[in-house]
Scaffold this motif. Structure first.
Motif, PDB file in Angstrom:
ATOM      1  N   GLN B 146      55.264  41.945   3.981  1.00  0.00           N
ATOM      2  CA  GLN B 146      55.110  42.504   5.318  1.00  0.00           C
ATOM      3  C   GLN B 146      55.473  41.477   6.380  1.00  0.00           C
ATOM      4  N   ARG B 147      55.163  40.214   6.124  1.00  0.00           N
ATOM      5  CA  ARG B 147      55.543  39.189   7.110  1.00  0.00           C
ATOM      6  C   ARG B 147      57.061  39.057   7.172  1.00  0.00           C
ATOM      7  N   ALA B 148      57.704  39.156   6.001  1.00  0.00           N
ATOM      8  CA  ALA B 148      59.177  39.100   5.994  1.00  0.00           C
ATOM      9  C   ALA B 148      59.759  40.280   6.760  1.00  0.00           C
ATOM     10  N   SER B 149      59.149  41.444   6.614  1.00  0.00           N
ATOM     11  CA  SER B 149      59.715  42.606   7.300  1.00  0.00           C
ATOM     12  C   SER B 149      59.468  42.511   8.809  1.00  0.00           C
ATOM     13  N   ASP B 171      46.357  44.816  -0.295  1.00  0.00           N
ATOM     14  CA  ASP B 171      45.007  44.547  -0.780  1.00  0.00           C
ATOM     15  C   ASP B 171      44.214  43.947   0.378  1.00  0.00           C
ATOM     16  N   PRO B 172      42.921  44.238   0.434  1.00  0.00           N
ATOM     17  CA  PRO B 172      42.122  43.776   1.580  1.00  0.00           C
ATOM     18  C   PRO B 172      42.269  42.273   1.855  1.00  0.00           C
ATOM     19  N   GLU B 173      42.368  41.473   0.804  1.00  0.00           N
ATOM     20  CA  GLU B 173      42.418  40.026   1.056  1.00  0.00           C
ATOM     21  C   GLU B 173      43.762  39.578   1.631  1.00  0.00           C
ATOM     22  N   LEU B 174      44.739  40.491   1.660  1.00  0.00           N
ATOM     23  CA  LEU B 174      46.052  40.110   2.189  1.00  0.00           C
ATOM     24  C   LEU B 174      46.296  40.619   3.608  1.00  0.00           C
ATOM     25  N   THR B 175      45.372  41.464   4.102  1.00  0.00           N
ATOM     26  CA  THR B 175      45.615  42.023   5.432  1.00  0.00           C
ATOM     27  C   THR B 175      45.494  40.952   6.504  1.00  0.00           C
ATOM     28  N   GLY B 176      44.621  39.967   6.277  1.00  0.00           N
ATOM     29  CA  GLY B 176      44.358  38.951   7.286  1.00  0.00           C
ATOM     30  C   GLY B 176      45.606  38.233   7.758  1.00  0.00           C
ATOM     31  N   GLU B 177      46.459  37.846   6.805  1.00  0.00           N
ATOM     32  CA  GLU B 177      47.642  37.062   7.177  1.00  0.00           C
ATOM     33  C   GLU B 177      48.613  37.895   8.022  1.00  0.00           C
ATOM     34  N   VAL B 178      48.678  39.208   7.733  1.00  0.00           N
ATOM     35  CA  VAL B 178      49.569  40.069   8.508  1.00  0.00           C
ATOM     36  C   VAL B 178      48.986  40.319   9.901  1.00  0.00           C
ATOM     37  N   VAL B 179      47.687  40.586   9.949  1.00  0.00           N
ATOM     38  CA  VAL B 179      47.032  40.812  11.244  1.00  0.00           C
ATOM     39  C   VAL B 179      47.175  39.570  12.125  1.00  0.00           C
ATOM     40  N   GLN B 180      47.062  38.393  11.510  1.00  0.00           N
ATOM     41  CA  GLN B 180      47.188  37.150  12.285  1.00  0.00           C
ATOM     42  C   GLN B 180      48.575  37.051  12.927  1.00  0.00           C
ATOM     43  N   VAL B 181      49.611  37.359  12.147  1.00  0.00           N
ATOM     44  CA  VAL B 181      50.976  37.329  12.677  1.00  0.00           C
ATOM     45  C   VAL B 181      51.114  38.308  13.840  1.00  0.00           C
ATOM     46  N   MET B 182      50.515  39.494  13.671  1.00  0.00           N
ATOM     47  CA  MET B 182      50.610  40.506  14.735  1.00  0.00           C
ATOM     48  C   MET B 182      49.864  40.067  15.984  1.00  0.00           C
ATOM     49  N   LYS B 183      48.708  39.443  15.801  1.00  0.00           N
ATOM     50  CA  LYS B 183      47.959  38.935  16.962  1.00  0.00           C
ATOM     51  C   LYS B 183      48.780  37.893  17.703  1.00  0.00           C
ATOM     52  N   ASP B 184      49.371  36.977  16.938  1.00  0.00           N
ATOM     53  CA  ASP B 184      50.191  35.932  17.563  1.00  0.00           C
ATOM     54  C   ASP B 184      51.328  36.545  18.360  1.00  0.00           C
ATOM     55  N   ALA B 186      51.477  39.576  19.699  1.00  0.00           N
ATOM     56  CA  ALA B 186      50.964  40.231  20.903  1.00  0.00           C
ATOM     57  C   ALA B 186      50.650  39.188  21.970  1.00  0.00           C
ATOM     58  N   ASN B 187      50.044  38.092  21.551  1.00  0.00           N
ATOM     59  CA  ASN B 187      49.691  37.051  22.511  1.00  0.00           C
ATOM     60  C   ASN B 187      50.922  36.353  23.070  1.00  0.00           C
ATOM     61  N   ALA B 188      52.008  36.354  22.286  1.00  0.00           N
ATOM     62  CA  ALA B 188      53.247  35.738  22.757  1.00  0.00           C
ATOM     63  C   ALA B 188      54.030  36.681  23.672  1.00  0.00           C
ATOM     64  N   GLY B 189      53.479  37.887  23.904  1.00  0.00           N
ATOM     65  CA  GLY B 189      54.110  38.769  24.884  1.00  0.00           C
ATOM     66  C   GLY B 189      55.047  39.806  24.298  1.00  0.00           C
ATOM     67  N   MET B 190      55.048  39.990  22.975  1.00  0.00           N
ATOM     68  CA  MET B 190      55.872  41.038  22.375  1.00  0.00           C
ATOM     69  C   MET B 190      55.288  42.402  22.738  1.00  0.00           C
ATOM     70  N   THR B 191      56.170  43.343  23.014  1.00  0.00           N
ATOM     71  CA  THR B 191      55.739  44.702  23.294  1.00  0.00           C
ATOM     72  C   THR B 191      55.561  45.434  21.967  1.00  0.00           C
ATOM     73  N   MET B 192      54.373  45.987  21.745  1.00  0.00           N
ATOM     74  CA  MET B 192      54.092  46.551  20.428  1.00  0.00           C
ATOM     75  C   MET B 192      53.356  47.884  20.539  1.00  0.00           C
ATOM     76  N   LEU B 193      53.740  48.789  19.646  1.00  0.00           N
ATOM     77  CA  LEU B 193      53.004  50.034  19.502  1.00  0.00           C
ATOM     78  C   LEU B 193      52.592  50.109  18.030  1.00  0.00           C
ATOM     79  N   VAL B 194      51.298  50.074  17.796  1.00  0.00           N
ATOM     80  CA  VAL B 194      50.802  49.875  16.435  1.00  0.00           C
ATOM     81  C   VAL B 194      49.955  51.065  15.998  1.00  0.00           C
ATOM     82  N   VAL B 195      50.347  51.702  14.914  1.00  0.00           N
ATOM     83  CA  VAL B 195      49.478  52.703  14.300  1.00  0.00           C
ATOM     84  C   VAL B 195      48.695  51.996  13.214  1.00  0.00           C
TER      85      VAL B 195
END
Lengths: 227, 249
Positions: B146-149, B171-184, B186-195
């Motif tokens: 997911q990070r690659a995509s 898997d639940p233990e892998l969601t954290g790393e993806v959520v972290q990338v998404m948070k970063d 959003a904080n860097a100013g990317m425009t995002m629409l997230v379902v």
């Protein structure tokens, strides 16, 4: 056994001349079939309804009738409407038209085995359908189809022997000639069988090699690394 | 609302097999804003994303991206400006990670190989995959895929990125790393629409939460408001339900 080796030494050069005709016929037919199959699979998978129906009818007709009938139709039947083909050409066309139907079905199976998400992802990034087919679908389906295509290539290599029926002096015809000259049919056809076996063996091994060389984890096999 | 949203969705309707999945959805997305869409499954959230870039064209209504109406004509140029991150990743199976991130830069944007490589490396580094350039997708974990995509979407320099349940297949233990990338992001100013139902992301990085149910937007607002005192009973009911699920998980 020694006798058979002597027999082989004597007649092998004569038979090997037939190998050239057999292989030539096979290569021309496979290439013709391959090109035609690409058109057919486009018709079967991506084209509009009329083209889909035509491609489907084509596949059904050529899979549903004996190749020998198709060959006679082309070689003996078409002259009635003014289309006269030499034996080699007639055989190459007949085998080519026939294998196209099978190759198209193998290609279709390979394309449809790919997850829909591959095409969707490509289109979502702005690729045209042509780009997605060229850069995503074909490279993936091409790899997946190798085992079945290999099977088809071997089947057709053997089927070139039906050209014997319209008087083309290919490998099987020469074996029969050897038989009538020596009245050693058992030896003659054993020898020719060995030649076919060597040829099909080379084709099978080459395509197996190609399959292994182009193999990608997650696409052509699952699980860990395979050696 | 400003006069110049990057994305403007107006009265979008979509019917699938006789069922009206979207019953007139309208909202705006400002530059640099991130919105998260929540709601029960089957309520048209993913369909909404696919209507925006015409992966499934809406029956009526319209979508305007940065002042340009999204329509079939010229759709490929428009799609190139809208990143899309899928639940199932959809990395190109036959390409190594680096080529996954390079391909559309080359054949859609027409970038040189050098330029595409440079952008790919930047984005792969951003998502922490600099050491996986030569790996095939099948050799990655779900989180890495997911990070690659996400890197693949970012390298196109899109005006916004749509995320379709980006952590649901993990898997639940892998969601954290993806959520972290998404948070970063959003904080860097990317425009995002997230379902997504990632409440962690919603609380920490979303500017607004949209609650959808039955093909319509029930309510929307900043996470602080919507999560603490939602206007509608259905919203609070739904929020209670997913917070229970999260506690159980």
């Amino acid at each position: 056994m020694l006798e058979f080796i002597e027999f082989g030494k004597t007649w092998m050069p004569f038979l090997l001349e037939g190998v050239g005709v057999t292989l030539g016929l096979w290569v021309v037919a496979m290439v013709l079939g391959f090109c035609l199959a690409l058109l057919l699979v486009w018709g079967r998978v991506y084209a509009a309804k009329p083209i889909y129906l035509f491609a489907t009818a084509y596949v059904e007709v050529f899979r549903g009738t004996p190749m020998l009938v198709q060959l006679f139709f082309i070689y003996l039947g078409l002259p009635e409407i003014g289309i006269v083909l030499a034996p080699f050409t007639a055989a190459a066309v007949a085998i080519g038209l026939n294998t196209a139907a099978y190759q198209a079905e193998y290609f279709r199976g390979a394309i449809q085995s790919l997850p829909a998400g591959q095409m969707v992802a490509a289109r979502a990034m702005g690729m045209s359908r042509f780009q997605a087919l060229r850069d995503i679908i074909l490279p993936q389906a091409g790899r997946r189809v190798i085992p079945q295509w290999s099977n088809e290539a071997i089947v057709e290599l053997k089927y070139t022997s039906i050209a014997y029926a319209i008087g083309l002096t290919e490998l099987t015809a020469r074996a029969e000639q050897v038989g009538y000259q020596t009245f050693q049919f058992l030896e003659a056809f054993t020898l020719v069988a060995i030649i076919y076996l060597v040829l099909t063996g080379i084709v099978a091994q080459s395509l197996d090699f190609l399959e292994r060389k182009t193999r990608i984890p997650g696409l052509t096999y699952t699980g860990g690394k395979m050696e | 609302m400003s006069d110049n949203p990057i994305l403007s969705v107006r009265d979008v309707r979509k019917t699938y097999g006789g069922v009206e999945v979207l019953k007139g959805v309208s909202f705006d997305l400002e530059r640099g804003q991130s919105k998260i869409v929540i709601g029960p499954s089957g309520t048209g959230k993913s369909t909404l994303l696919r209507c925006i870039n015409l992966l499934s064209p809406p029956d009526s209504g319209n979508v305007v991206l940065d002042g340009v109406t999204v329509e079939e004509r010229g759709i490929n140029q428009i799609r190139a400006q809208i990143g899309f991150v899928f639940q199932e990743f959809n990395l190109f199976t036959h390409l190594r990670v680096l080529d996954n991130v390079r391909l559309a830069q080359r054949n859609v944007l027409g970038r040189s190989k050098q330029e595409a490589t440079r952008r790919a490396m930047e984005e792969l580094e951003r998502v922490g995959l600099s050491d996986k350039l030569e790996a095939y997708p099948a050799e990655l974990s779900g989180g890495q895929k997911q990070r690659a995509s996400i890197a693949r979407a970012l390298a196109m320099d899109p005006k916004l990125i749509l995320f379709d349940e980006p952590t649901s297949a993990l898997d639940p233990e892998l969601t954290g790393e993806v959520v972290q990338v998404m948070k970063d992001l959003a904080n860097a100013g990317m425009t995002m629409l997230v379902v997504s139902h990632e409440m962690g992301f919603a609380r920490a990085a979303a500017d607004e939460v949209i609650f959808m149910e039955g093909g319509v937007i029930v309510e929307q607002g900043p996470p602080s408001t919507l999560f603490t005192c939602p206007e509608h009973a259905r919203t609070s009911q739904f929020l209670r339900m997913i917070s229970h699920e999260h506690q159980e998980a």
